[in-house]
Scaffold this motif. Structure first.
Motif, short mmCIF file in Angstrom:
data_model
loop_
_atom_site.label_atom_id
_atom_site.label_comp_id
_atom_site.label_asym_id
_atom_site.label_seq_id
_atom_site.Cartn_x
_atom_site.Cartn_y
_atom_site.Cartn_z
N VAL A 197 -12.78 -21.98 30.91
CA VAL A 197 -12.55 -22.59 29.59
C VAL A 197 -12.73 -21.53 28.50
O VAL A 197 -11.95 -21.48 27.53
N ALA A 198 -13.74 -20.70 28.65
CA ALA A 198 -14.01 -19.68 27.63
C ALA A 198 -12.85 -18.69 27.50
O ALA A 198 -12.38 -18.41 26.39
N VAL A 199 -12.37 -18.17 28.64
CA VAL A 199 -11.28 -17.20 28.56
C VAL A 199 -9.98 -17.87 28.14
O VAL A 199 -9.14 -17.25 27.44
N SER A 200 -9.78 -19.13 28.52
CA SER A 200 -8.57 -19.85 28.08
C SER A 200 -8.58 -20.03 26.57
O SER A 200 -7.57 -19.78 25.89
N ALA A 201 -9.71 -20.46 26.03
CA ALA A 201 -9.81 -20.66 24.58
C ALA A 201 -9.67 -19.34 23.85
O ALA A 201 -8.97 -19.24 22.82
N PHE A 202 -10.33 -18.29 24.35
CA PHE A 202 -10.25 -16.98 23.71
C PHE A 202 -8.81 -16.48 23.69
O PHE A 202 -8.32 -15.98 22.66
N THR A 203 -8.11 -16.59 24.82
CA THR A 203 -6.73 -16.11 24.89
C THR A 203 -5.81 -16.91 23.99
O THR A 203 -4.96 -16.35 23.29
N ILE A 249 -2.21 -26.05 7.82
CA ILE A 249 -1.61 -26.73 8.98
C ILE A 249 -1.66 -25.81 10.21
O ILE A 249 -1.99 -26.26 11.31
N GLY A 250 -1.36 -24.53 10.00
CA GLY A 250 -1.37 -23.61 11.12
C GLY A 250 -2.75 -23.36 11.70
O GLY A 250 -2.87 -22.98 12.87
N SER A 251 -3.79 -23.56 10.90
CA SER A 251 -5.15 -23.33 11.39
C SER A 251 -5.73 -24.55 12.10
O SER A 251 -6.79 -24.43 12.75
N LEU A 252 -5.07 -25.69 12.02
CA LEU A 252 -5.63 -26.90 12.62
C LEU A 252 -5.72 -26.82 14.15
O LEU A 252 -6.76 -27.18 14.72
N PRO A 253 -4.66 -26.41 14.88
CA PRO A 253 -4.79 -26.34 16.35
C PRO A 253 -5.95 -25.48 16.83
O PRO A 253 -6.75 -25.94 17.67
N PRO A 254 -6.11 -24.22 16.35
CA PRO A 254 -7.27 -23.45 16.83
C PRO A 254 -8.60 -24.03 16.39
O PRO A 254 -9.59 -23.94 17.13
N LEU A 255 -8.67 -24.63 15.20
CA LEU A 255 -9.92 -25.24 14.76
C LEU A 255 -10.31 -26.41 15.65
O LEU A 255 -11.47 -26.56 16.05
N ILE A 256 -9.33 -27.26 15.96
CA ILE A 256 -9.60 -28.41 16.83
C ILE A 256 -10.02 -27.94 18.22
O ILE A 256 -10.96 -28.46 18.81
N LEU A 257 -9.30 -26.94 18.74
CA LEU A 257 -9.63 -26.41 20.06
C LEU A 257 -11.03 -25.83 20.10
O LEU A 257 -11.82 -26.11 21.02
N ALA A 258 -11.37 -25.03 19.09
CA ALA A 258 -12.70 -24.42 19.04
C ALA A 258 -13.79 -25.48 18.90
O ALA A 258 -14.87 -25.37 19.50
N PHE A 259 -13.53 -26.52 18.11
CA PHE A 259 -14.51 -27.59 17.92
C PHE A 259 -14.75 -28.37 19.21
O PHE A 259 -15.90 -28.67 19.56
N TYR A 264 -18.46 -25.21 25.88
CA TYR A 264 -18.02 -24.51 27.08
C TYR A 264 -17.76 -23.03 26.79
O TYR A 264 -17.97 -22.18 27.65
N ILE A 265 -17.28 -22.74 25.59
CA ILE A 265 -17.01 -21.34 25.23
C ILE A 265 -18.31 -20.54 25.22
O ILE A 265 -18.39 -19.45 25.79
N VAL A 266 -19.34 -21.08 24.59
CA VAL A 266 -20.63 -20.38 24.53
C VAL A 266 -21.21 -20.23 25.93
O VAL A 266 -21.70 -19.16 26.31
N ALA A 267 -21.14 -21.30 26.73
CA ALA A 267 -21.69 -21.25 28.08
C ALA A 267 -20.94 -20.23 28.94
O ALA A 267 -21.54 -19.47 29.70
N GLY A 268 -19.62 -20.21 28.80
CA GLY A 268 -18.83 -19.29 29.61
C GLY A 268 -19.03 -17.84 29.23
O GLY A 268 -19.08 -16.96 30.09
#
Length: 277
Positions: A197-203, A249-259, A264-268
């Motif tokens: 999950v961490a590498v998927s979100a980062f990528t 509008i363009g920042s909404l997808p990454p913001l929602i994903l990060a939220f 899981y990102i921190v744990a990974g």
């Protein structure tokens, strides 16, 4: 107290530009030009959001870039998802091989992968363009570029994560009849959920936010959202309000994903460091 002060300053520096972008997106053009500027718009409007998503509602002329906005969102989505899929699959397999298989010169390979990540894009952008000019203005070319730059980080993160998983689990699975590939799929990958999950979100986030290579390698058909937003201008000048709206509008997808995936990102990202080898 000093720690809280620096935390507050960091949060202020990160959040304030986004808040100002939201305010600019709902402020009439007259108020955007007012001096001194004020935080709360007197006559907020959502007309720019309607223009970008549904087109001009009043028939008035709007910058040509607004017609490309939804296509830019689609391009960013396709490129980011495809890059993530390529990096996660290839990076996971490479990281597992480096963590478990007896590869000759393994330390040198890892150092070489890390060194590739340290090369600034601007240094090699011309050779890259000459090499991939046949794929210019295509989603395939951008996916190949992004995957090449993201893979080293994915490999390093997953390599550390695999080292934190005991080899005895794979050995037990192989004693029970699993092949190494089957043990990877049935035992190791389920345990590597936070790392994946961490590498998927980062990528995904890195691909979505990338601008420089998208500016060079995309054209009218494949411009991503980061490039499209810069084109909100006309013969009368730059429309900062429309640019701010596109940015929101363009920042909404990454913001929602990060939220949604922050835990899981921190744990990974910290699992290898906490568990050790």
């Amino acid at each position: 107290m000093i720690t809280y002060f620096f935390v507050f300053m960091l949060v202020f520096a990160v959040v304030t530009p986004f808040i100002w972008m939201v305010i600019s997106s709902i402020s009439p053009q007259v108020e955007l030009s007012a001096k001194p500027p004020h935080w709360i718009p007197n006559n907020p409007t959502l007309a720019r959001y309607r223009s970008l998503i549904f087109g001009s509602q009043s028939g008035a002329a709007i910058p040509a870039a607004t017609e490309k906005f939804l296509r830019g969102m689609l391009s960013s989505l396709i490129v980011s998802i495809s890059t993530t899929a390529v990096c996660v699959v290839a990076g996971t397999m490479a990281a597992y091989a480096l963590a478990r298989l007896p590869i000759p010169g393994k330390p040198r390979v890892l150092v070489g992968i890390l060194s590739a990540q340290m090369v600034p894009v601007i240094v090699i952008i011309i050779p890259l363009y000459l090499l991939l000019r046949s794929l210019a203005d295509t989603w395939t070319g951008l996916i190949v570029l992004y995957a090449g730059f993201m893979l080293p980080t994915v490999i390093w993160i997953m390599h550390s994560y695999f080292l934190s998983i005991p080899e005895s689990l794979e050995e037990a699975a192989m004693i029970d009849g699993c092949s190494r590939l089957s043990a990877l799929m049935r035992v190791i990958l389920p345990l590597s959920g936070p790392g994946l999950v961490a590498v998927s979100a980062f990528t995904f986030l890195s691909s979505w936010n990338e601008f420089f290579m998208a500016l060079i390698f995309t054209g009218a058909r494949t411009k991503t959202i980061t490039v499209v937003v810069t084109e909100f201008s006309s013969q009368f000048g730059v429309d900062f309000g429309l640019m701010a709206t596109g940015g929101v509008i363009g920042s909404l997808p990454p913001l929602i994903l990060a939220f949604l995936l922050q835990r899981y990102i921190v744990a990974g990202l910290t699992a290898g460091a906490l568990k050790g080898e």
